[in-house]
Design a protein around this motif. Structure first.
Motif, PDB file in Angstrom:
ATOM      1  N   SER A 112      23.995  85.853 -47.217  1.00 53.64           N
ATOM      2  CA  SER A 112      22.438  86.618 -46.773  1.00 53.64           C
ATOM      3  C   SER A 112      23.113  88.141 -46.400  1.00 53.64           C
ATOM      4  N   TRP A 170      14.163  82.436 -46.094  1.00 47.39           N
ATOM      5  CA  TRP A 170      14.370  81.281 -45.045  1.00 47.39           C
ATOM      6  C   TRP A 170      13.854  81.653 -43.637  1.00 47.39           C
ATOM      7  N   PHE A 191      28.683  72.828 -40.329  1.00 47.27           N
ATOM      8  CA  PHE A 191      27.996  73.221 -41.771  1.00 47.27           C
ATOM      9  C   PHE A 191      27.466  74.860 -41.568  1.00 47.27           C
ATOM     10  N   ILE A 192      28.062  75.678 -42.162  1.00 42.67           N
ATOM     11  CA  ILE A 192      27.606  77.195 -42.152  1.00 42.67           C
ATOM     12  C   ILE A 192      26.902  77.281 -43.583  1.00 42.67           C
ATOM     13  N   ASP A 193      25.525  77.673 -43.735  1.00 36.76           N
ATOM     14  CA  ASP A 193      25.050  77.869 -44.745  1.00 36.76           C
ATOM     15  C   ASP A 193      24.446  79.322 -44.940  1.00 36.76           C
ATOM     16  N   THR A 194      23.894  79.521 -46.057  1.00 40.34           N
ATOM     17  CA  THR A 194      23.587  81.043 -46.529  1.00 40.34           C
ATOM     18  C   THR A 194      24.592  82.236 -46.094  1.00 40.34           C
ATOM     19  N   LEU A 195      25.724  81.831 -46.402  1.00 40.06           N
ATOM     20  CA  LEU A 195      26.822  82.981 -46.073  1.00 40.06           C
ATOM     21  C   LEU A 195      26.654  84.146 -46.974  1.00 40.06           C
ATOM     22  N   CYS A 211      18.691  75.566 -33.668  1.00 37.46           N
ATOM     23  CA  CYS A 211      17.745  76.150 -34.450  1.00 37.46           C
ATOM     24  C   CYS A 211      16.555  76.851 -33.649  1.00 37.46           C
TER      25      CYS A 211
END
Length: 109
Positions: free
Chosen positions: A64, A25, A58-62, A7
């Motif tokens: 976007s 985000w 874990f892949i988030d906000t796909l 991050c």
């Protein structure tokens, strides 16, 4: 702690890999069609985590990419790029996992 690696703004994601900002985000949106992004993601984010022993991701906000890809054609291109990235990610993990299993079997003998 993995978050200090992943991050951090020190990752220096290439500008060519970015297509927009996600204000919700406060993050960059990556161009899923970009080979620069795909290479960077696999080599600079996934590979180091794998080497440190992480075996899940874990892949988030796909979704976007929709902030920048506003036409059906642009969205289809982004989705195809994302699918290819995920295929290569899966290939990376499967190959690495097979190597780990082979190594464990040799060490057990």
């Amino acid at each position: 702690d993995w978050s200090s690696d992943v991050c951090s703004s020190d990752l220096n994601v290439p500008a060519a890999a970015k297509i927009a900002r996600n204000p919700a985000w406060t993050s960059d949106v990556m161009d899923q069609t970009s080979l620069v992004w795909r290479e960077f993601f696999l080599e600079n984010i996934i590979a180091p985590l794998w080497q440190r022993g992480f075996r899940g991701i874990f892949i988030d906000t796909l979704d976007s990419y929709q902030l920048a890809a506003t036409t059906p054609q642009a969205q289809a291109s982004q989705e195809a790029g994302m699918i290819e990235t995920l295929r290569q990610l899966q290939s990376f993990f499967v190959q690495s996992l097979q190597l780990d299993v082979i190594t464990l079997r040799l060490e057990a003998k």
